[in-house]
Write an enzyme that holds these catalytic residues in place. Structure first.
Site, PDB file in Angstrom:
ATOM      1  CE  LYS A   1     -31.867  -2.978  68.739  1.00  0.00           C
ATOM      2  NZ  LYS A   1     -31.015  -3.484  67.660  1.00  0.00           N
TER       3      LYS A   1
ATOM      4  NE  ARG B   1     -30.482 -11.393  60.948  1.00  0.00           N
ATOM      5  CZ  ARG B   1     -30.544 -10.587  61.989  1.00  0.00           C
ATOM      6  NH1 ARG B   1     -29.461 -10.237  62.607  1.00  0.00           N
ATOM      7  NH2 ARG B   1     -31.689 -10.145  62.439  1.00  0.00           N
TER       8      ARG B   1
ATOM      9  CB  SER C   1     -26.346  -9.529  68.414  1.00  0.00           C
ATOM     10  OG  SER C   1     -25.342  -9.065  67.552  1.00  0.00           O
TER      11      SER C   1
END
Length: 169
Positions: free
Chosen positions: A43, A98, A136
């Protein structure tokens, strides 16, 4: 009675108020909650693994975060999540959701994990209303471009990110 051990895995690059909300709620479900910080070099994390672990440990230890007396531990992992879960003797994995867009990926991952070890459950916790749109990735993007991120992360995490942005990482 056996101890209920849960694992909340993630990259936590950086740990956000949304993560802390999930941690507080997950800690109520487990006798022991292990925050598993993934090295996840794929990532391309902004913060190194040691920085992310240190920030998470500080956040978990901060009495303002409402984890009074909760048995929460922060550990790195760099192997298959199910192998880590088995190593620590956990019975369930915590995943935060979410939005509906998170569900498809998380549903597939839960299905694969169930095939790897059907004895380990995946528990989904919906993000609290105030935390639903915090990610994030967005926090890093907003901060990198000079926007205010103090309502999305703690002052400690904000300071760490501002330092990274000043250093040009």
């Amino acid at each position: 009675m056996a101890q209920r051990i849960g694992v909340y895995p993630g990259t936590f690059d950086p740990v956000t108020n949304g993560h802390m909300d999930i941690i507080r709620r997950a800690a109520l479900m487990a006798d022991r909650l292990i925050i598993a910080v993934s090295t996840n070099a794929g990532k391309g994390p902004l913060l190194g693994i040691e920085e992310r672990i240190a920030l998470m440990r500080e956040e978990v230890a901060d009495p303002r975060n409402g984890l009074d007396g909760a048995n929460v531990e922060v550990r790195p992992f760099d192997n298959l999540l199910m192998h880590f879960v088995e190593e620590v003797g956990a019975q369930f994995i915590i995943r935060g959701l979410r939005a509906v867009s998170d569900f498809e990926y998380e549903f597939q991952m839960a299905g694969m994990n169930a095939r790897l070890n059907p004895a380990v459950e995946t528990v989904f916790l919906m993000a609290s209303e105030r935390q639903q749109f915090i990610s994030s990735r967005f926090v890093k993007e907003i901060g990198r471009l000079g926007g205010k991120i103090d309502e999305f992360v703690s002052p400690r995490v904000n300071a760490a990110l501002q330092k990274v942005f000043r250093e040009g990482r």
